[in-house]
Design an enzyme around this catalytic site. Structure first.
Site, PDB file in Angstrom:
ATOM      1  N   LYS A 229       0.862  -1.187   0.000  1.00 29.17           N
ATOM      2  CA  LYS A 229       0.000   0.000   0.000  1.00 29.17           C
ATOM      3  C   LYS A 229       0.894   1.232   0.000  1.00 29.17           C
ATOM      4  CE  LYS A 229      -3.540   2.421   2.614  1.00 29.17           C
ATOM      5  NZ  LYS A 229      -4.588   2.329   3.648  1.00 29.17           N
TER       6      LYS A 229
ATOM      7  N   ARG B 244     -10.607   9.938   2.218  1.00 29.88           N
ATOM      8  CA  ARG B 244     -10.430  10.586   3.522  1.00 29.88           C
ATOM      9  C   ARG B 244     -11.523  11.620   3.745  1.00 29.88           C
ATOM     10  NH1 ARG B 244      -3.795  11.019   3.165  1.00 29.88           N
ATOM     11  NH2 ARG B 244      -3.483   8.745   3.088  1.00 29.88           N
TER      12      ARG B 244
ATOM     13  N   LYS C 270       1.400   9.958   5.751  1.00 26.71           N
ATOM     14  CA  LYS C 270       1.530   8.568   6.194  1.00 26.71           C
ATOM     15  C   LYS C 270       2.798   7.911   5.656  1.00 26.71           C
ATOM     16  CE  LYS C 270      -3.490   7.953   6.831  1.00 26.71           C
ATOM     17  NZ  LYS C 270      -4.645   7.029   6.717  1.00 26.71           N
TER      18      LYS C 270
ATOM     19  N   GLU D 151       7.434  -6.785   0.980  1.00 24.98           N
ATOM     20  CA  GLU D 151       6.219  -6.671   1.797  1.00 24.98           C
ATOM     21  C   GLU D 151       5.312  -7.889   1.592  1.00 24.98           C
ATOM     22  OE1 GLU D 151       5.121  -4.732   4.070  1.00 24.98           O
ATOM     23  OE2 GLU D 151       6.200  -2.833   3.943  1.00 24.98           O
TER      24      GLU D 151
ATOM     25  N   LYS E  44      -2.321  -1.460  -3.744  1.00 25.80           N
ATOM     26  CA  LYS E  44      -3.158  -0.265  -3.639  1.00 25.80           C
ATOM     27  C   LYS E  44      -2.316   0.986  -3.721  1.00 25.80           C
ATOM     28  CE  LYS E  44      -6.182   1.932  -0.340  1.00 25.80           C
ATOM     29  NZ  LYS E  44      -6.523   1.998   1.052  1.00 25.80           N
TER      30      LYS E  44
ATOM     31  N   SER F 235     -10.367   5.690  -4.304  1.00 25.89           N
ATOM     32  CA  SER F 235     -11.302   6.807  -4.453  1.00 25.89           C
ATOM     33  C   SER F 235     -10.865   7.812  -5.519  1.00 25.89           C
ATOM     34  CB  SER F 235     -11.472   7.499  -3.100  1.00 25.89           C
ATOM     35  OG  SER F 235     -10.215   7.891  -2.572  1.00 25.89           O
TER      36      SER F 235
ATOM     37  N   TYR G 120     -15.448   1.088  -6.377  1.00 26.97           N
ATOM     38  CA  TYR G 120     -16.707   1.780  -6.095  1.00 26.97           C
ATOM     39  C   TYR G 120     -17.672   1.614  -7.267  1.00 26.97           C
ATOM     40  CZ  TYR G 120     -13.778   3.593  -2.432  1.00 26.97           C
ATOM     41  OH  TYR G 120     -12.931   3.659  -1.350  1.00 26.97           O
TER      42      TYR G 120
HETATM   43  C1  PBG Z   1      -7.336   3.507   5.731  1.00 29.48           C
HETATM   44  C2  PBG Z   1      -7.685   3.301   4.334  1.00 29.48           C
HETATM   45  C3  PBG Z   1      -7.519   4.221   3.291  1.00 29.48           C
HETATM   46  C4  PBG Z   1      -8.119   3.659   2.184  1.00 29.48           C
HETATM   47  C5  PBG Z   1      -8.617   2.408   2.544  1.00 29.48           C
HETATM   48  N1  PBG Z   1      -8.324   2.201   3.898  1.00 29.48           N
HETATM   49  C6  PBG Z   1      -6.954   5.593   3.269  1.00 29.48           C
HETATM   50  C7  PBG Z   1      -5.623   5.868   3.800  1.00 29.48           C
HETATM   51  O1  PBG Z   1      -4.768   5.003   3.921  1.00 29.48           O
HETATM   52  O2  PBG Z   1      -5.418   7.027   4.124  1.00 29.48           O
HETATM   53  C8  PBG Z   1      -8.213   4.339   0.854  1.00 29.48           C
HETATM   54  C9  PBG Z   1      -9.310   3.919  -0.014  1.00 29.48           C
HETATM   55  C10 PBG Z   1      -9.602   4.839  -1.125  1.00 29.48           C
HETATM   56  O3  PBG Z   1      -8.936   5.868  -1.351  1.00 29.48           O
HETATM   57  O4  PBG Z   1     -10.561   4.527  -1.857  1.00 29.48           O
HETATM   58  N2  PBG Z   1      -6.350   2.808   6.319  1.00 29.48           N
END
Ligand code: PBG
Length: 330
Positions: A200, A210, A223, A239, A254, A280, A319
């Site tokens: 990720k 968010r 992050k 990983e 991701k 998203s 989505y």
């Molecule tokens: C949280 C999480 C995130 C997403 C899924 N779980 C956001 C992040 O890591 O800040 C993102 C999903 C998306 O953008 O559709 N741990």
């Protein structure tokens, strides 16, 4: 291969008509490939559309069964649940994650009752519950690894107890897959599956998510000390290797579309089901262009999903799941 020579070979022959194109298609997308992420909020009333994700809604528990009905009819195999936690329930430790009556647990119990055949994914990370918006616990402004893993393990067990079938840690702490596997097994959940967000990345494409769960304004800093650097590819394989060794049943990459090369490398290296999260921001780009008439949203969306299959994915979190399934099952 070396005998392939024009004009005896004309690759366009296999593209000549629809029947031939269908016969030689190497990959196929179906509703079996789709996991639908949904946002759950408190209270009743109609679902509320998310500004930055047109066509995606925050749904109250009251309307949840109705919201999911069509996905069930379309035989979408799995749904991923994300909570919109009211600000007054957030704190520095994210303790609402451990509440057996939090939004996710209530939603899980309700959905398992109404739609027992749909697998439920529970996202394990603290960001929907912390007032600082990070996925773990902050100690001196650093997300502390081992202390976070402890609470994330408790969060996973809490979700399993509520009926979550597939635990999906999205926090990127080191060692959390092993700890969560041991925790689940210790609590008797030996068949609860683990889909790890193994690779990720610290990505700008999470912005609208968010916003959707209300952690955007809250997030202090970024992050980058736990999510991966988008510059790296070898590191993703490390990983994934560690998560498999610790007991992951499935792994995820991701975001999705900007990282198809990572999916391909993971699939070639490891014998494990690989999933992508079309996040998203990817959704927002296609939806915005579609709504502006700049591209054909349905065609662009289906093409993007098929690309994940071609790259090596067993399935995709998107989505667009319901919209895609409607078109695929028609
Ligand atoms: C949280 C999480 C995130 C997403 C899924 N779980 C956001 C992040 O890591 O800040 C993102 C999903 C998306 O953008 O559709 N741990």
């Amino acid at each position: 291969m070396s005998t392939q020579k024009f004009p005896a070979t004309r690759l366009r022959r296999n593209r000549f008509d629809d029947a031939t194109r269908r016969l030689v298609a190497e990959n196929k997308l179906s509703s079996d490939d789709l996991i639908w992420p949904i946002f759950i909020r408190e209270g009743g009333g109609e679902p509320v559309e998310i500004n930055t994700m047109p066509g995606v809604f925050r749904t109250g528990l009251d309307g949840l069964a109705k919201h999911v009905e069509e996905a069930a009819k379309l035989r979408i195999p799995a749904i991923a649940l994300f909570p919109v936690t009211p600000p007054e329930l957030k704190n520095a430790q994210g303790t609402e994650a451990l509440n057996p009556d939090n939004l996710i647990c209530q939603a899980a119990r309700l959905l398992k009752r109404e739609f027992p055949h749909i697998a439920l994914l529970g996202d394990v990370a603290l960001d929907p519950y912390t007032d600082h918006g990070h996925d773990g616990l902050l100690v001196d402004d650093y997300v502390a690894n081992d202390a976070s893993v402890e609470i994330l393990t408790a969060q996973a067990i809490n979700q399993a107890e509520a009926g979550i079938d597939i635990i999906s840690p999205s926090d990127m702490m080191d060692g959390r897959i092993g700890a969560i596997r041991a925790g689940l097994d210790g609590a008797g959940f030996i068949n609860t599956r683990l889909m790890s967000y193994a690779a990720k990345y610290a990505s700008a494409f999470y912005g609208p998510f968010r916003d959707a769960i209300g952690s955007q304004g809250a997030l202090r800093g970024d992050k980058k000390t736990y999510q991966m650097n988008p510059a790296n590819s070898d590191e993703a394989l490390r990983e994934v290797a560690m998560d498999i060794a610790e007991g992951a049943d499935m792994v995820m990459v991701k975001p999705g579309m900007p990282y198809l090369d990572i999916i391909r490398r993971v699939k070639e290296r490891f014998e494990i089901p690989v999933f992508a999260y079309q996040v998203s921001g990817e959704y927002a780009m296609i939806a915005a262009a579609g709504r502006n008439g700049w591209l054909d949203e349905d065609k662009a969306m289906l093409e993007s999903l098929l690309a994940f299959k071609r790259a090596g994915c067993s399935g995709v979190l998107t989505y667009y799941a319901v919209r895609a399934a409607r078109l695929l099952e028609a």
